[in-house]
Design an enzyme around this catalytic site. Structure first.
Site, short mmCIF file in Angstrom:
data_model
loop_
_atom_site.label_atom_id
_atom_site.label_comp_id
_atom_site.label_asym_id
_atom_site.label_seq_id
_atom_site.Cartn_x
_atom_site.Cartn_y
_atom_site.Cartn_z
N ASP A 154 0.85 -1.21 0.00
CA ASP A 154 0.00 0.00 0.00
C ASP A 154 0.88 1.25 0.00
O ASP A 154 1.66 1.45 0.93
CB ASP A 154 -0.89 -0.05 1.25
N HIS A 227 -10.00 -1.17 -6.95
CA HIS A 227 -9.62 0.01 -6.15
C HIS A 227 -8.73 0.96 -6.96
O HIS A 227 -8.91 2.18 -6.91
CB HIS A 227 -8.92 -0.46 -4.88
#
Ligand code: HEM
Length: 342
Positions: A154, A227
């Site tokens: 991330d 996403h």
């Protein structure tokens, strides 16, 4: 020449732009009625507190970025407001919701060592006692190779260098607050049971990148509700709009609580809000972001992070709201009614 003020602006900006650390602690605080002046004193002392704690832990790179909420701003300061400071609007989509939750101050404390974060948080907490209430404290940690608890890396596509600065920091458009930033925080809980029931190939279709190697899928492979696809924000003129994210995993095994503390800085909150709109309310391309089937935000607050130097030299407090003066007791004889001096 580089004066002390320029240096201080650079050091504050650096705290926002610094890469991810091993440890972080996030405090969200509401100011009690009458607590404003103690809070102002703390804000003015913060850089000194950070130096006191940070200097004792060499190599920890302790930093503290402070955010101030919209309503709190007017309780703390007279004078101009940051142009785009407002309450976090919240997003109610057909399937998933992003709530708005209270918060007057944010302390984004980060360091290479948890003890440094803890010590500074403790010093802040002590100074806030009786003046403010800590409504959320989240302890973030680095999880392997910058992974979130979904197991994906991330932060990869965060802007870097000069692009990071222009993404995150206000420029000439609001000159009085240049060098400041808008920050949105949301505390997400993951349904790891449902997530882990998905085969890795399907998880990759939720995120839009490969899990082990963290490579982005080609446009042909990448689902429109992934996403990454939902958060690729392109202006009509073709410019991609970005935010600077500093997400950290957090969790409690006892509570079965596994989460991502989402935190993103931007020169304008409108970019972050457009991403959230696409995630929760959907767009022409996707009904909503599929990551939300496995991740639920339980908080949501927007703050303004002032440029450095601001906290060291606070604007005046607002003038107290006019309290009607008690009518002077009149003795009816034209005297001031204070009796004699005998
Ligand atoms: C990308 C995780 C929430 C905006 C990513 C990536 C992961 C990830 C794994 C791919 C690697 C990377 O570039 O960082 C998460 C998790 C979230 C979350 C676990 C919370 C549960 C959000 C939210 C926003 C957002 C709320 C925006 C409001 C972005 C953006 C990218 C990204 C802009 C980069 C897209 C690109 O240009 O490739 N996120 N994210 N994320 N995320 Fe999130």
């Amino acid at each position: 020449s580089v004066g002390p003020r320029t240096l201080s602006i650079m050091s504050e900006a650096q705290q926002i732009l610094d890469p991810l650390t091993r440890a972080a602690r996030f405090l969200v605080v509401t100011i009690d009625d009458g607590g404003e002046s103690s809070v102002r004193e703390l804000l003015a002392d913060l850089s000194g507190l950070r130096r006191s704690v940070g200097f004792r832990v060499p190599g920890a790179d302790l930093s503290c970025v402070t955010g101030i909420g919209s309503a709190a701003w007017d309780r703390l300061f007279a004078g101009p407001r940051p142009a785009e400071l407002h309450e976090f609007p919240g997003f109610a989509g057909p399937r998933h919701q992003a709530p708005t939750t209270p918060g007057d101050l944010l302390f984004h404390i980060k360091a290479e060592a948890q003890d440094a974060c803890f010590e500074l948080a403790m010093a802040i907490g002590e100074r806030l006692r009786g003046a403010a209430t800590i409504v959320d404290e989240t302890v973030g940690f680095r999880y392997f190779e910058q992974r979130d608890l979904l197991g994906f890396v991330d932060g990869t596509e965060n802007p870097e260098g000069a692009f990071a600065a222009s993404t995150a920091l206000i420029g000439a458009e609001d000159a009085a607050f240049a060098g400041g930033s808008y920050v949105v925080v949301q505390k997400y809980l993951h349904d790891l049971e449902a997530w882990n029931a998905l085969p890795v190939s399907e998880q990759e279709r939720v995120i839009g990148r490969s899990k082990l190697g963290d490579y982005e899928m080609s446009d042909a492979e990448k689902p429109l509700n992934s996403h990454v696809a939902v958060n690729t924000l392109i202006d009509p003129d073709g410019t991609q709009r970005q935010i600077l994210r500093a997400n950290m995993p957090f969790g409690s095994v006892r509570e079965s609580e596994f989460g991502t503390y989402y935190i993103a800085y931007a020169a304008t909150p409108s970019v972050t809000e457009r991403m959230l709109e696409r995630m929760f309310l959907g767009s022409d391309e996707a009904a909503y972001d599929r990551i939300l089937d496995f991740s639920t935000p339980i908080t949501g607050t927007l703050f303004f992070t002032p440029p450095a130097g601001f906290l060291d030299d606070l604007p005046d407090p607002p003038t107290a709201p006019a309290v009607p003066e008690p009518a002077p007791a009149s003795s009816g004889d034209g005297s001031l009614g204070i009796g004699t001096l005998k």
